[in-house]
Motif scaffolding. Structure first.
Motif, PDB file in Angstrom:
ATOM      1  N   ARG A  23       9.225   0.058  -9.734  1.00  0.00           N
ATOM      2  CA  ARG A  23       8.619   0.198  -8.412  1.00  0.00           C
ATOM      3  C   ARG A  23       8.490  -1.177  -7.741  1.00  0.00           C
ATOM      4  O   ARG A  23       8.658  -1.298  -6.531  1.00  0.00           O
ATOM      5  N   SER A  81       6.050   5.072   5.769  1.00  0.00           N
ATOM      6  CA  SER A  81       4.793   5.811   5.629  1.00  0.00           C
ATOM      7  C   SER A  81       5.025   7.308   5.687  1.00  0.00           C
ATOM      8  O   SER A  81       4.458   8.075   4.895  1.00  0.00           O
ATOM      9  N   ALA A 131       6.790   8.382   2.438  1.00  0.00           N
ATOM     10  CA  ALA A 131       5.887   8.349   1.290  1.00  0.00           C
ATOM     11  C   ALA A 131       4.720   9.314   1.424  1.00  0.00           C
ATOM     12  O   ALA A 131       3.980   9.534   0.465  1.00  0.00           O
ATOM     13  N   ARG A 174       0.823  -1.207   0.000  1.00  0.00           N
ATOM     14  CA  ARG A 174       0.000   0.000   0.000  1.00  0.00           C
ATOM     15  C   ARG A 174       0.859   1.260   0.000  1.00  0.00           C
ATOM     16  O   ARG A 174       0.511   2.268  -0.624  1.00  0.00           O
ATOM     17  N   GLN A 223       1.243   1.657  -4.773  1.00  0.00           N
ATOM     18  CA  GLN A 223       0.061   2.355  -5.246  1.00  0.00           C
ATOM     19  C   GLN A 223       0.485   3.485  -6.197  1.00  0.00           C
ATOM     20  O   GLN A 223       1.652   3.878  -6.214  1.00  0.00           O
ATOM     21  N   PRO A 224      -0.438   4.007  -6.997  1.00  0.00           N
ATOM     22  CA  PRO A 224      -0.036   4.961  -8.048  1.00  0.00           C
ATOM     23  C   PRO A 224       0.369   6.350  -7.565  1.00  0.00           C
ATOM     24  O   PRO A 224       0.681   7.204  -8.377  1.00  0.00           O
ATOM     25  N   GLN A 225       0.377   6.587  -6.238  1.00  0.00           N
ATOM     26  CA  GLN A 225       0.746   7.914  -5.784  1.00  0.00           C
ATOM     27  C   GLN A 225       2.208   8.230  -6.112  1.00  0.00           C
ATOM     28  O   GLN A 225       3.036   7.345  -6.258  1.00  0.00           O
ATOM     29  N   ARG A 226       2.507   9.497  -6.217  1.00  0.00           N
ATOM     30  CA  ARG A 226       3.866   9.945  -6.502  1.00  0.00           C
ATOM     31  C   ARG A 226       4.716   9.813  -5.241  1.00  0.00           C
ATOM     32  O   ARG A 226       4.290  10.166  -4.148  1.00  0.00           O
ATOM     33  N   LEU A 227       5.920   9.299  -5.402  1.00  0.00           N
ATOM     34  CA  LEU A 227       6.841   9.145  -4.284  1.00  0.00           C
ATOM     35  C   LEU A 227       8.068  10.020  -4.495  1.00  0.00           C
ATOM     36  O   LEU A 227       8.432  10.334  -5.639  1.00  0.00           O
ATOM     37  N   VAL A 279       1.977   8.882   3.133  1.00  0.00           N
ATOM     38  CA  VAL A 279       0.754   8.091   2.983  1.00  0.00           C
ATOM     39  C   VAL A 279       0.141   7.894   4.356  1.00  0.00           C
ATOM     40  O   VAL A 279       0.831   7.513   5.303  1.00  0.00           O
ATOM     41  N   THR A 322       6.598   8.162 -10.262  1.00  0.00           N
ATOM     42  CA  THR A 322       5.245   7.615 -10.364  1.00  0.00           C
ATOM     43  C   THR A 322       5.311   6.155 -10.784  1.00  0.00           C
ATOM     44  O   THR A 322       6.337   5.661 -11.246  1.00  0.00           O
ATOM     45  N   CYS A 323       4.197   5.475 -10.650  1.00  0.00           N
ATOM     46  CA  CYS A 323       4.155   4.032 -10.830  1.00  0.00           C
ATOM     47  C   CYS A 323       3.329   3.684 -12.063  1.00  0.00           C
ATOM     48  O   CYS A 323       2.175   4.095 -12.173  1.00  0.00           O
TER      49      CYS A 323
END
Length: 314
Positions: free
Chosen positions: A152, A179, A182, A103, A107-111, A184, A132-133
């Motif tokens: 990723r 977390s 990221a 998670r 996930q597609p969120q930008r890191l 998140v 990005t993923c």
């Protein structure tokens, strides 16, 4: 050997079989073989009288969907199963650690493009090729370790390898660090919940589902001391017996990982049988505390029937 009956957006370890496909699997089993419980199979093995074309169904880990999705279908087809539960996650508001890591980083969120993580005395560094993923990043077919370097998924598996041998407290602390990096929120997904105590009791109700033990923290047992292994094995049994108020006599080794000492610890803990992940049939020379199992993918009924025939006749 199953794990989950669920539909999720991402499944890096191929743990999920959809409810539709699971129903098709049960229909195939009902039509072509003789489904029996794991305890019946273990006793038949001890008696050297395994029924022709006998098959036992098992689930590992203890996801809540075993109750909400799998059990109603098992009842519809009147087929027994054993669910091996990792007791440290019962009632927890956190996902299994491998799911939480997924998670956070898959996930597609930008890191952020760079990440450093200190494990014991060593600091590990990563530079993500893309912040990005993409879908190509996540292609794995149950083998994340085959991911393309820089993807990723490769990043995920690199961290998974570092977290896996850590004690549970250190692993969760590290997940909190990831977390924060990221950015998140630490919110568990309803689709990935573990069983609650009351759900475990509901799963245990009736004659079809047996609850078995699967350690407390799901470690690779062979990587730890005998004392650690003994605690994980005995405590998981005690945890379940306290909730269920009855003996728990089946066990499954997390990841199928065990040594000769592990097998003996399981036997002396008071279990009747234990399952590995070695892909083979149970036959006369099988060990009752090292029973093999075939892993099941998200096949449709036709493909499942083909696999079943291979297992019986190859």
């Amino acid at each position: 050997m199953y794990h989950r009956v669920a539909e999720v957006d991402l499944d890096p370890w191929s743990l999920c079989v959809t409810p539709q496909h699971f129903a098709e699997h049960l229909e195939v089993l009902q039509k072509y073989v003789r489904p029996i419980s794991l305890q019946q199979l273990a006793q038949a093995h001890r008696d050297d009288k395994i029924p022709h074309r006998a098959v036992a169904i098992t689930f590992d880990d203890g996801y809540a969907d075993n109750l909400h999705h799998a059990k109603p279908l098992l009842e519809r087809y009147d087929i027994p199963a054993t669910v091996f539960v990792t007791t440290g996650n019962i009632g927890k508001q956190r996902e299994f650690w491998w799911d939480e890591l997924e998670r956070l980083v898959l996930q597609p969120q930008r890191l952020p493009e760079k990440f450093s993580l200190k494990i014991k005395t060593t600091t590990h560094h990563w530079e993500l090729d893309a912040a990005t993923c993409s879908e190509d990043d996540l292609k794995c077919d149950r083998h994340p370790w085959k991911a393309k370097p820089g993807s990723r998924l490769f990043f995920y598996y690199s961290i998974w390898q570092l977290l896996q041998p850590l004690p549970e407290s250190d692993r969760l602390k590290t997940l909190d660090e990831i977390s924060a990096w990221a950015m998140v929120e630490p919110i568990a997904r309803p689709t990935h919940y573990s069983l609650l105590p009351e759900e475990l009791l509901a799963l245990d109700q009736g004659e079809l589902v047996e609850i078995g033990a699967h350690t407390v923290t799901h470690p690779f047992l062979s990587a730890h001391s005998v004392a650690f292994q003994r605690h994980e094995i005995q405590q998981s049994k005690a945890d379940l017996e306290e909730i269920l108020n009855r003996p728990v006599t089946s066990f499954a080794y997390p990841h199928g990982d065990r040594t000769t000492e592990t097998v003996e610890l399981t036997r002396t803990a008071g279990f009747d049988c234990a399952c590995s992940t070695v892909q083979n049939i149970v036959w006369r020379q099988s060990h009752c505390f090292d029973l093999p199992r075939f892993g099941v993918d998200n096949w449709n009924g036709e493909e499942f029937a083909k696999q079943l025939s291979r297992w019986f006749y190859d």
